[in-house]
Design a protein around this motif. Sequence first.
Motif, PDB file in Angstrom:
ATOM      1  N   ALA A  30       0.829  -1.203   0.000  1.00  0.00           N
ATOM      2  CA  ALA A  30       0.000   0.000   0.000  1.00  0.00           C
ATOM      3  C   ALA A  30       0.866   1.257   0.000  1.00  0.00           C
ATOM      4  CB  ALA A  30      -0.930  -0.012   1.213  1.00  0.00           C
ATOM      5  N   VAL A  31       1.958   1.242   0.755  1.00  0.00           N
ATOM      6  CA  VAL A  31       2.870   2.392   0.785  1.00  0.00           C
ATOM      7  C   VAL A  31       3.490   2.604  -0.592  1.00  0.00           C
ATOM      8  CG1 VAL A  31       5.060   3.249   1.721  1.00  0.00           C
ATOM      9  CG2 VAL A  31       3.343   2.254   3.262  1.00  0.00           C
ATOM     10  N   GLU A  32       3.900   1.522  -1.235  1.00  0.00           N
ATOM     11  CA  GLU A  32       4.475   1.641  -2.579  1.00  0.00           C
ATOM     12  C   GLU A  32       3.438   2.197  -3.555  1.00  0.00           C
ATOM     13  OE1 GLU A  32       7.491   1.319  -3.434  1.00  0.00           O
ATOM     14  OE2 GLU A  32       8.349   0.378  -1.637  1.00  0.00           O
ATOM     15  N   ARG A  33       2.196   1.759  -3.426  1.00  0.00           N
ATOM     16  CA  ARG A  33       1.147   2.264  -4.313  1.00  0.00           C
ATOM     17  C   ARG A  33       0.917   3.751  -4.070  1.00  0.00           C
ATOM     18  NH1 ARG A  33      -5.090   1.571  -3.634  1.00  0.00           N
ATOM     19  NH2 ARG A  33      -5.815   2.580  -5.527  1.00  0.00           N
ATOM     20  N   LEU A  34       0.886   4.163  -2.804  1.00  0.00           N
ATOM     21  CA  LEU A  34       0.687   5.579  -2.497  1.00  0.00           C
ATOM     22  C   LEU A  34       1.789   6.419  -3.120  1.00  0.00           C
ATOM     23  CD1 LEU A  34      -0.648   7.352   0.524  1.00  0.00           C
ATOM     24  CD2 LEU A  34       1.723   7.862  -0.023  1.00  0.00           C
ATOM     25  N   GLU A  35       3.020   5.937  -3.046  1.00  0.00           N
ATOM     26  CA  GLU A  35       4.130   6.723  -3.598  1.00  0.00           C
ATOM     27  C   GLU A  35       4.057   6.820  -5.115  1.00  0.00           C
ATOM     28  OE1 GLU A  35       7.953   5.823  -2.023  1.00  0.00           O
ATOM     29  OE2 GLU A  35       7.379   6.678  -0.085  1.00  0.00           O
ATOM     30  N   ARG A  36       3.509   5.805  -5.763  1.00  0.00           N
ATOM     31  CA  ARG A  36       3.367   5.868  -7.215  1.00  0.00           C
ATOM     32  C   ARG A  36       2.348   6.912  -7.648  1.00  0.00           C
ATOM     33  NH1 ARG A  36       3.487   0.153  -6.832  1.00  0.00           N
ATOM     34  NH2 ARG A  36       1.227   0.062  -7.208  1.00  0.00           N
ATOM     35  N   ILE A  37       1.315   7.141  -6.799  1.00  0.00           N
ATOM     36  CA  ILE A  37       0.265   8.090  -7.183  1.00  0.00           C
ATOM     37  C   ILE A  37       0.290   9.337  -6.312  1.00  0.00           C
ATOM     38  CG2 ILE A  37      -1.236   6.271  -8.049  1.00  0.00           C
ATOM     39  CD1 ILE A  37      -2.894   6.504  -5.509  1.00  0.00           C
ATOM     40  N   HIS A  38       1.363   9.549  -5.560  1.00  0.00           N
ATOM     41  CA  HIS A  38       1.382  10.639  -4.577  1.00  0.00           C
ATOM     42  C   HIS A  38       1.094  11.992  -5.210  1.00  0.00           C
ATOM     43  CE1 HIS A  38       2.969  13.489  -1.556  1.00  0.00           C
ATOM     44  NE2 HIS A  38       2.532  12.585  -0.705  1.00  0.00           N
ATOM     45  N   GLY A  39       1.578  12.214  -6.402  1.00  0.00           N
ATOM     46  CA  GLY A  39       1.318  13.487  -7.050  1.00  0.00           C
ATOM     47  C   GLY A  39      -0.140  13.688  -7.398  1.00  0.00           C
ATOM     48  N   GLY A  40      -0.915  12.597  -7.378  1.00  0.00           N
ATOM     49  CA  GLY A  40      -2.336  12.709  -7.694  1.00  0.00           C
ATOM     50  C   GLY A  40      -3.207  13.094  -6.526  1.00  0.00           C
ATOM     51  N   PHE A  41      -2.637  13.194  -5.319  1.00  0.00           N
ATOM     52  CA  PHE A  41      -3.413  13.568  -4.140  1.00  0.00           C
ATOM     53  C   PHE A  41      -3.423  15.086  -3.981  1.00  0.00           C
ATOM     54  CE2 PHE A  41      -2.068   9.210  -2.907  1.00  0.00           C
ATOM     55  CZ  PHE A  41      -3.335   8.660  -2.750  1.00  0.00           C
ATOM     56  N   ASP A  42      -4.604  15.650  -3.929  1.00  0.00           N
ATOM     57  CA  ASP A  42      -4.763  17.085  -3.754  1.00  0.00           C
ATOM     58  C   ASP A  42      -5.149  17.367  -2.300  1.00  0.00           C
ATOM     59  OD1 ASP A  42      -5.200  19.886  -4.943  1.00  0.00           O
ATOM     60  OD2 ASP A  42      -7.127  19.477  -3.942  1.00  0.00           O
ATOM     61  N   ARG A  43      -4.351  18.190  -1.624  1.00  0.00           N
ATOM     62  CA  ARG A  43      -4.565  18.406  -0.189  1.00  0.00           C
ATOM     63  C   ARG A  43      -5.901  19.094   0.092  1.00  0.00           C
ATOM     64  NH1 ARG A  43       0.795  20.735   2.520  1.00  0.00           N
ATOM     65  NH2 ARG A  43       0.107  19.480   4.296  1.00  0.00           N
ATOM     66  N   GLU A  44      -6.301  20.003  -0.760  1.00  0.00           N
ATOM     67  CA  GLU A  44      -7.588  20.675  -0.560  1.00  0.00           C
ATOM     68  C   GLU A  44      -8.757  19.696  -0.740  1.00  0.00           C
ATOM     69  OE1 GLU A  44      -8.145  23.557   0.583  1.00  0.00           O
ATOM     70  OE2 GLU A  44      -6.200  24.574   0.407  1.00  0.00           O
ATOM     71  N   THR A  45      -8.634  18.794  -1.691  1.00  0.00           N
ATOM     72  CA  THR A  45      -9.669  17.785  -1.903  1.00  0.00           C
ATOM     73  C   THR A  45      -9.771  16.857  -0.704  1.00  0.00           C
ATOM     74  OG1 THR A  45      -9.359  17.832  -4.302  1.00  0.00           O
ATOM     75  CG2 THR A  45     -10.402  15.865  -3.374  1.00  0.00           C
ATOM     76  N   ILE A  46      -8.614  16.479  -0.160  1.00  0.00           N
ATOM     77  CA  ILE A  46      -8.599  15.599   1.012  1.00  0.00           C
ATOM     78  C   ILE A  46      -9.260  16.292   2.200  1.00  0.00           C
ATOM     79  CG2 ILE A  46      -7.101  14.426   2.675  1.00  0.00           C
ATOM     80  CD1 ILE A  46      -5.090  14.031   0.383  1.00  0.00           C
ATOM     81  N   ARG A  47      -8.927  17.563   2.407  1.00  0.00           N
ATOM     82  CA  ARG A  47      -9.532  18.292   3.529  1.00  0.00           C
ATOM     83  C   ARG A  47     -11.042  18.468   3.319  1.00  0.00           C
ATOM     84  NH1 ARG A  47      -9.412  21.178   7.923  1.00  0.00           N
ATOM     85  NH2 ARG A  47     -10.649  23.085   8.071  1.00  0.00           N
ATOM     86  N   ALA A  48     -11.454  18.765   2.108  1.00  0.00           N
ATOM     87  CA  ALA A  48     -12.884  18.943   1.829  1.00  0.00           C
ATOM     88  C   ALA A  48     -13.662  17.671   2.168  1.00  0.00           C
ATOM     89  CB  ALA A  48     -13.097  19.325   0.369  1.00  0.00           C
ATOM     90  N   HIS A  49     -13.067  16.512   1.912  1.00  0.00           N
ATOM     91  CA  HIS A  49     -13.716  15.248   2.264  1.00  0.00           C
ATOM     92  C   HIS A  49     -13.834  15.105   3.781  1.00  0.00           C
ATOM     93  CE1 HIS A  49     -14.731  11.009   2.334  1.00  0.00           C
ATOM     94  NE2 HIS A  49     -13.688  10.788   3.120  1.00  0.00           N
ATOM     95  N   ALA A  50     -12.782  15.481   4.504  1.00  0.00           N
ATOM     96  CA  ALA A  50     -12.803  15.363   5.964  1.00  0.00           C
ATOM     97  C   ALA A  50     -13.885  16.230   6.594  1.00  0.00           C
ATOM     98  CB  ALA A  50     -11.431  15.729   6.539  1.00  0.00           C
ATOM     99  N   LEU A  51     -14.202  17.363   5.970  1.00  0.00           N
ATOM    100  CA  LEU A  51     -15.210  18.274   6.529  1.00  0.00           C
ATOM    101  C   LEU A  51     -16.604  17.647   6.557  1.00  0.00           C
ATOM    102  CD1 LEU A  51     -14.097  21.689   4.975  1.00  0.00           C
ATOM    103  CD2 LEU A  51     -13.619  20.787   7.254  1.00  0.00           C
ATOM    104  N   LYS A  52     -16.789  16.568   5.795  1.00  0.00           N
ATOM    105  CA  LYS A  52     -18.073  15.867   5.824  1.00  0.00           C
ATOM    106  C   LYS A  52     -18.325  15.203   7.181  1.00  0.00           C
ATOM    107  CE  LYS A  52     -17.906  14.800   0.868  1.00  0.00           C
ATOM    108  NZ  LYS A  52     -17.848  13.716  -0.151  1.00  0.00           N
ATOM    109  N   PHE A  53     -17.287  15.121   8.013  1.00  0.00           N
ATOM    110  CA  PHE A  53     -17.401  14.476   9.323  1.00  0.00           C
ATOM    111  C   PHE A  53     -17.266  15.495  10.457  1.00  0.00           C
ATOM    112  CE2 PHE A  53     -15.658  11.522   6.225  1.00  0.00           C
ATOM    113  CZ  PHE A  53     -16.571  10.473   6.308  1.00  0.00           C
ATOM    114  N   SER A  54     -17.564  16.744  10.184  1.00  0.00           N
ATOM    115  CA  SER A  54     -17.385  17.815  11.166  1.00  0.00           C
ATOM    116  C   SER A  54     -18.371  17.701  12.324  1.00  0.00           C
ATOM    117  CB  SER A  54     -17.554  19.180  10.502  1.00  0.00           C
ATOM    118  OG  SER A  54     -18.917  19.366  10.134  1.00  0.00           O
TER     119      SER A  54
END
Length: 400
Positions: A340-364
């Motif tokens: 899983a760590v190797e997979r994350l590193e292969r796609i790491h550039g595809g993770f957008d920090r604002e998108t990740i945070r916006a998803h977390a706000l659904k659990f506010s």
Amino acid sequence: MSRTEKRTLRPEGRRPRIAFVHEWFTHFAGSEKVLEAMHKDYPEADIFALIDVIPEKERPAFLKDRQIRTSFLQKLPFIRHYYRFLLPILPFAVEQINLAGYDIVVTNSHAVAKGVITGPNQLHICMCYTPMRYAWDLQDQYLENSKFPGPMQWLARWFLHKIRIWDVRTANGVDHFIAVSKYISRRIRKVYRRESTVIHCNVETDNFTIGAPAGDFYLAASRIVPYKKMKLIVEAFNEMPDKKLCVIGAGPGLKTLQAIAKSNVQVMGYQPYKVLLEKMQTARAFVFAAEEDFGIVPVEAQACGTPVVAYSVGGAAETVVDGVTGVHFHEQSVPAICAAVERLERIHGGFDRETIRAHALKFSTQRFQREFSELLEEKWRLHCEDIAIKPTEPKFEKIA
């Protein structure tokens, strides 16, 4: 008509009396934060618990200057240190809590709180974190960790058998179950044969924000107890010497982690919130290997814009979106985490920090409070129709 019967009748037009029942106050963690959020809209509701031993300096604001109505267990000396060993008598203790004067009873339960006794004219809503795990699917793990000698093992098994019978029986006293995740909703259906409404736990997302650009290390943070699988994470990174891991947390397994960690793994032990936040904001990813009922910490990491490497069983399967806010692995093993760590590193550039945070706000917390209040008010209205009284807003009327 007896005096007790008179007390259970609801005069038309008066606001309902509300009681919250919590298992025990020993520290301020996940279930206590949920209780705080539920109680915020109903601040004059009374709070009950089996025991309350949170030190004054650690008490959250909503418990300060508030009388917690406790059971007879509170009077036992040094109860803080051995209350968990009293499991065989906890069902009896919770049944002694007198709730006869209340219209709405909200139990905050992962063990025995839902076993309080309520009458036919009372509305009982259970916020269920899980059916009692050590009596059901984690029985063997619980007994293995307890290290009871032979005769004590069989005595413990007999007590757990009796508690399972009690646990199922008391589910019939709950009018409506709230599950903290779809995973727990399935467990409630499996154990109690009851349906539930899913309201995910609240996370203080406002306290976790995007920080500096991600660093070159991974982060794991949790209490260091067996089911959190922190040892497994360390063992996985021991197999990846080119990748750094930072471990934050305290618990009985801390010395073991420190002993087995290789040079690329830093085991920091307990750290204050400021340090945890800084590490969470700057980690390359957060690693989470536990099978949790919900799992608050992975959501906190996502609120920082940090992707999560998560075990895909339990609450994390619902809070971490594979390929969008992190990656999943499907078995609790060293090879699965490494892959899983190797997979994350292969796609790491595809993770957008604002998108990740916006998803977390659904659990506010704000979302949780809205959903909980809407459910309580709807169930109260239907309950009033059922017992033929005029519904009023369930804001609060305190018992004298």
